[in-house]
Design an enzyme around this catalytic site. Structure first.
Site: not given
Length: 302
Positions: A184-186, A213
């Site tokens: 996961y990342c922004t 996210i």
């Protein structure tokens, strides 16, 4: 004054002439009065822009007409008009600097060798079905996770995306290669690449959260598996998904709860210091230190 908004987006598709795309994007943004940062490579486009909502809508319509960009997921958030000081449109070998440009395979539908996309509800379903066997793997710089992350997530010891390959090849995560990994990342772009890099290094079951996210937080707020605040790469620095967000960050001076990053006092240093209001009022807490990584906030990522 018209309603101000910020958009975060990326699109993977073959770009035959990155220089021409860069020039077109700059001309388009200048005509619409938009500010922000856009990166263009042979793999696609990555951007975050702020401005009047009507002008951003015109930008979105125009950009979606480019071959392969029609399915771009533009993520909208509230703005003030002061998020970006100027417009920057640049060409790069990679949309995110993992230093693995030849490992990413792209066609008109996006990255072809990355992890399986899971919608936010599917992430929760996977955890419900597989329980503690599921490993959340943070695809961001480690400092971002100080104020928010998925519960019990693995947070690699990286200051920039340049560090990920060496971190993965160090052997410290080899015991996870047979487990279901949710990267996961922004906004999702880093995981498009990270998931491919992980698969290429023997991780067998790799997923990525569709929309990152941002999309997960929009759907579940602070009632799901995410906890804390989200670090974002503009002048806002931090955003919460609801007024129920936990404060999980710890002040680097006193250890108290905070989610506020402050700029180092040295103008030449781009490092951030996590400080509560009381400690931030003391100038010595903002002094530059040898431990500062100098430049990590320059990455324009999502």
């Amino acid at each position: 004054m018209e309603l101000q908004k910020v958009i975060l987006y990326y699109g993977f598709a073959p770009v035959a002439d990155p220089e021409a795309l860069k020039l077109w994007q700059r001309t388009l943004c200048e005509a619409l009065g938009l500010k922000g940062r856009i990166l263009v490579s042979k793999h696609g486009i990555n951007g975050t822009l702020g401005g009047n909502m009507s002008d951003l809508k015109k930008y979105v319509r125009a950009t979606k007409e480019y071959p392969g960009f029609g399915k771009i997921d533009f993520k909208w958030s509230d703005g003030t008009g002061d998020e970006f000081p100027r417009l920057s449109v640049k060409n790069r070998k990679e949309l995110v600097a993992f230093q693995t440009p030849d490992e990413v395979l792209v066609d008109k539908n996006g990255v072809t060798n990355g992890g399986k996309h899971l919608k936010p509800a599917q992430v929760n379903q996977l955890v419900a079905e597989r329980g503690d066997d599921v490993v959340f793997f943070d695809g961001r710089n480690a400092f971002e996770a100080k104020i928010g992350k998925f519960k019990n997530a693995v947070v690699p010891d990286v200051d920039t995306t340049h560090d990920f390959v060496a971190e993965l090849e160090s052997g410290k995560y080899d015991h996870l290669k047979d487990k279901p990994i949710v990267t996961y990342c922004t906004g999702g772009i880093r995981c498009e690449i990270l998931s491919a890099v992980m698969i290429n290094r023997g991780f067998k079951e790799v997923y990525q959260i569709q929309g990152g996210i941002v999309r997960y937080g929009e759907q579940f707020k602070d009632k799901g598996l995410w906890e804390g605040s989200l670090y974002i790469f503009d002048n806002r620095m931090v955003m919460d998904f609801s007024d129920e967000a936990k404060v999980i960050g710890e002040c680097e001076a006193c250890g108290g709860a905070t989610n506020s990053f402050r700029n180092c006092a040295n103008p030449a240093c781009k490092d951030l210091v996590l400080l509560c209001d009381a400690c931030a009022a003391k100038a010595e807490n903002l002094d530059c230190k040898d431990s500062h990584t100098r430049g990590r906030t320059k990455n324009m990522v999502g």
